[in-house]
Design a protein around this motif. Structure first.
Motif, PDB file in Angstrom:
ATOM      1  N   UNK A   1      -3.034  28.301 -51.838  1.00  0.00           N
ATOM      2  CA  UNK A   1      -1.643  28.249 -52.301  1.00  0.00           C
ATOM      3  C   UNK A   1      -1.573  27.956 -53.802  1.00  0.00           C
ATOM      4  N   UNK A   2      -2.398  27.044 -54.253  1.00  0.00           N
ATOM      5  CA  UNK A   2      -2.433  26.710 -55.672  1.00  0.00           C
ATOM      6  C   UNK A   2      -2.907  27.912 -56.492  1.00  0.00           C
ATOM      7  N   UNK A   3      -3.876  28.654 -55.960  1.00  0.00           N
ATOM      8  CA  UNK A   3      -4.350  29.846 -56.660  1.00  0.00           C
ATOM      9  C   UNK A   3      -3.232  30.879 -56.792  1.00  0.00           C
ATOM     10  N   UNK A   4      -2.405  30.998 -55.768  1.00  0.00           N
ATOM     11  CA  UNK A   4      -1.266  31.928 -55.838  1.00  0.00           C
ATOM     12  C   UNK A   4      -0.320  31.503 -56.954  1.00  0.00           C
ATOM     13  N   UNK A   5      -0.005  30.219 -57.027  1.00  0.00           N
ATOM     14  CA  UNK A   5       0.878  29.715 -58.088  1.00  0.00           C
ATOM     15  C   UNK A   5       0.284  29.974 -59.470  1.00  0.00           C
ATOM     16  N   UNK A   6      -0.995  29.671 -59.622  1.00  0.00           N
ATOM     17  CA  UNK A   6      -1.668  29.856 -60.907  1.00  0.00           C
ATOM     18  C   UNK A   6      -1.710  31.326 -61.290  1.00  0.00           C
ATOM     19  N   UNK A   7      -2.019  32.186 -60.326  1.00  0.00           N
ATOM     20  CA  UNK A   7      -2.090  33.623 -60.590  1.00  0.00           C
ATOM     21  C   UNK A   7      -0.739  34.160 -61.061  1.00  0.00           C
ATOM     22  N   UNK A   8       0.332  33.708 -60.417  1.00  0.00           N
ATOM     23  CA  UNK A   8       1.665  34.159 -60.824  1.00  0.00           C
ATOM     24  C   UNK A   8       1.999  33.688 -62.238  1.00  0.00           C
ATOM     25  N   UNK A   9       1.696  32.436 -62.549  1.00  0.00           N
ATOM     26  CA  UNK A   9       1.957  31.924 -63.908  1.00  0.00           C
ATOM     27  C   UNK A   9       1.132  32.664 -64.952  1.00  0.00           C
ATOM     28  N   UNK A  10      -0.123  32.991 -64.612  1.00  0.00           N
ATOM     29  CA  UNK A  10      -1.033  33.611 -65.575  1.00  0.00           C
ATOM     30  C   UNK A  10      -0.755  35.092 -65.790  1.00  0.00           C
ATOM     31  N   UNK A  11      -0.274  35.783 -64.739  1.00  0.00           N
ATOM     32  CA  UNK A  11      -0.139  37.241 -64.834  1.00  0.00           C
ATOM     33  C   UNK A  11       1.292  37.740 -64.707  1.00  0.00           C
ATOM     34  N   UNK A  12       2.156  36.931 -64.101  1.00  0.00           N
ATOM     35  CA  UNK A  12       3.523  37.389 -63.847  1.00  0.00           C
ATOM     36  C   UNK A  12       3.630  38.341 -62.662  1.00  0.00           C
ATOM     37  N   UNK A  13       2.548  38.536 -61.947  1.00  0.00           N
ATOM     38  CA  UNK A  13       2.510  39.452 -60.793  1.00  0.00           C
ATOM     39  C   UNK A  13       3.144  38.796 -59.568  1.00  0.00           C
ATOM     40  N   UNK A  14       4.440  39.005 -59.388  1.00  0.00           N
ATOM     41  CA  UNK A  14       5.159  38.361 -58.284  1.00  0.00           C
ATOM     42  C   UNK A  14       4.881  39.019 -56.929  1.00  0.00           C
ATOM     43  N   UNK A  15       4.789  40.341 -56.874  1.00  0.00           N
ATOM     44  CA  UNK A  15       4.609  41.029 -55.597  1.00  0.00           C
ATOM     45  C   UNK A  15       3.295  40.657 -54.916  1.00  0.00           C
ATOM     46  N   UNK A  16       2.198  40.740 -55.648  1.00  0.00           N
ATOM     47  CA  UNK A  16       0.906  40.419 -55.046  1.00  0.00           C
ATOM     48  C   UNK A  16       0.804  38.933 -54.741  1.00  0.00           C
ATOM     49  N   UNK A  17       1.483  38.119 -55.530  1.00  0.00           N
ATOM     50  CA  UNK A  17       1.487  36.681 -55.269  1.00  0.00           C
ATOM     51  C   UNK A  17       2.193  36.381 -53.953  1.00  0.00           C
ATOM     52  N   UNK A  18       3.279  37.085 -53.690  1.00  0.00           N
ATOM     53  CA  UNK A  18       3.964  36.905 -52.406  1.00  0.00           C
ATOM     54  C   UNK A  18       3.062  37.344 -51.251  1.00  0.00           C
ATOM     55  N   UNK A  19       2.276  38.409 -51.460  1.00  0.00           N
ATOM     56  CA  UNK A  19       1.318  38.832 -50.431  1.00  0.00           C
ATOM     57  C   UNK A  19       0.291  37.734 -50.167  1.00  0.00           C
ATOM     58  N   UNK A  20      -0.180  37.093 -51.224  1.00  0.00           N
ATOM     59  CA  UNK A  20      -1.144  36.014 -51.062  1.00  0.00           C
ATOM     60  C   UNK A  20      -0.516  34.835 -50.323  1.00  0.00           C
ATOM     61  N   UNK A  21       0.715  34.514 -50.651  1.00  0.00           N
ATOM     62  CA  UNK A  21       1.398  33.417 -49.934  1.00  0.00           C
ATOM     63  C   UNK A  21       1.622  33.775 -48.461  1.00  0.00           C
ATOM     64  N   UNK A  22       1.919  35.051 -48.186  1.00  0.00           N
ATOM     65  CA  UNK A  22       2.038  35.498 -46.795  1.00  0.00           C
ATOM     66  C   UNK A  22       0.715  35.304 -46.061  1.00  0.00           C
ATOM     67  N   UNK A  23      -0.389  35.657 -46.744  1.00  0.00           N
ATOM     68  CA  UNK A  23      -1.691  35.441 -46.134  1.00  0.00           C
ATOM     69  C   UNK A  23      -1.924  33.956 -45.873  1.00  0.00           C
ATOM     70  N   UNK A  24      -1.527  33.117 -46.807  1.00  0.00           N
ATOM     71  CA  UNK A  24      -1.692  31.666 -46.639  1.00  0.00           C
ATOM     72  C   UNK A  24      -0.939  31.173 -45.408  1.00  0.00           C
ATOM     73  N   UNK A  25       0.252  31.713 -45.183  1.00  0.00           N
ATOM     74  CA  UNK A  25       1.014  31.344 -43.987  1.00  0.00           C
ATOM     75  C   UNK A  25       0.249  31.778 -42.730  1.00  0.00           C
ATOM     76  N   UNK A  26      -0.343  32.975 -42.772  1.00  0.00           N
ATOM     77  CA  UNK A  26      -1.154  33.476 -41.658  1.00  0.00           C
ATOM     78  C   UNK A  26      -2.380  32.577 -41.453  1.00  0.00           C
ATOM     79  N   UNK A  27      -3.046  32.220 -42.525  1.00  0.00           N
ATOM     80  CA  UNK A  27      -4.205  31.336 -42.487  1.00  0.00           C
ATOM     81  C   UNK A  27      -3.831  29.999 -41.841  1.00  0.00           C
ATOM     82  N   UNK A  28      -2.705  29.440 -42.280  1.00  0.00           N
ATOM     83  CA  UNK A  28      -2.239  28.162 -41.760  1.00  0.00           C
ATOM     84  C   UNK A  28      -1.973  28.250 -40.258  1.00  0.00           C
ATOM     85  N   UNK A  29      -1.346  29.346 -39.858  1.00  0.00           N
ATOM     86  CA  UNK A  29      -1.047  29.540 -38.435  1.00  0.00           C
ATOM     87  C   UNK A  29      -2.333  29.670 -37.628  1.00  0.00           C
TER      88      UNK A  29
END
Length: 108
Positions: A74-102
């Motif tokens: 989750x922290x990597x997703x936040x950092x990646x978004x701040x560093x690159x501005x790539x919101x779409x792929x960051x949301x995909x990573x957060x979706x994966x994190x939700x799947x991982x958590x489940x």
């Protein structure tokens, strides 16, 4: 120029496995604090690859390791978004994190 330092101290057993990990940083309390796991990634510009150090103590519980990975992703997703501005792929990573958590049955 101002300098800051982060120091890790690792106590190993006879088999060279970490028993204790302590760390301190000049911008925190300045005193060693204990932790159970460290994942450190360094970008090597010359070789264009990542150098890694992954350590965890022998007594780190598996449920805490699962939580540590989830929090790290989750922290990597936040950092990646701040560093690159790539919101779409960051949301995909957060979706994966939700799947991982489940899948890992982590409580939120």
């Amino acid at each position: 120029m101002r300098k800051a330092e982060i120091v890790f101290e690792v106590e190993l057993d006879d088999q060279h496995l970490p028993e204790k990990i302590n760390w301190k940083a000049t911008d925190s309390t300045g005193e060693f604090q204990s932790c159970k796991s460290v994942m450190l990634a360094v970008w090597d510009h010359q070789r264009q690859n990542t150098l890694r150090v992954d350590l965890w103590t022998k007594d780190m519980p598996v449920d805490e390791m699962k939580r540590f990975f989830y929090e790290s992703l989750m922290t990597m997703a936040d950092t990646f978004e701040r560093a690159t501005g790539e919101k779409n792929i960051t949301e995909d990573l957060r979706d994966y994190c939700a799947h991982f958590s489940e899948k890992m049955k982590l409580s939120q």
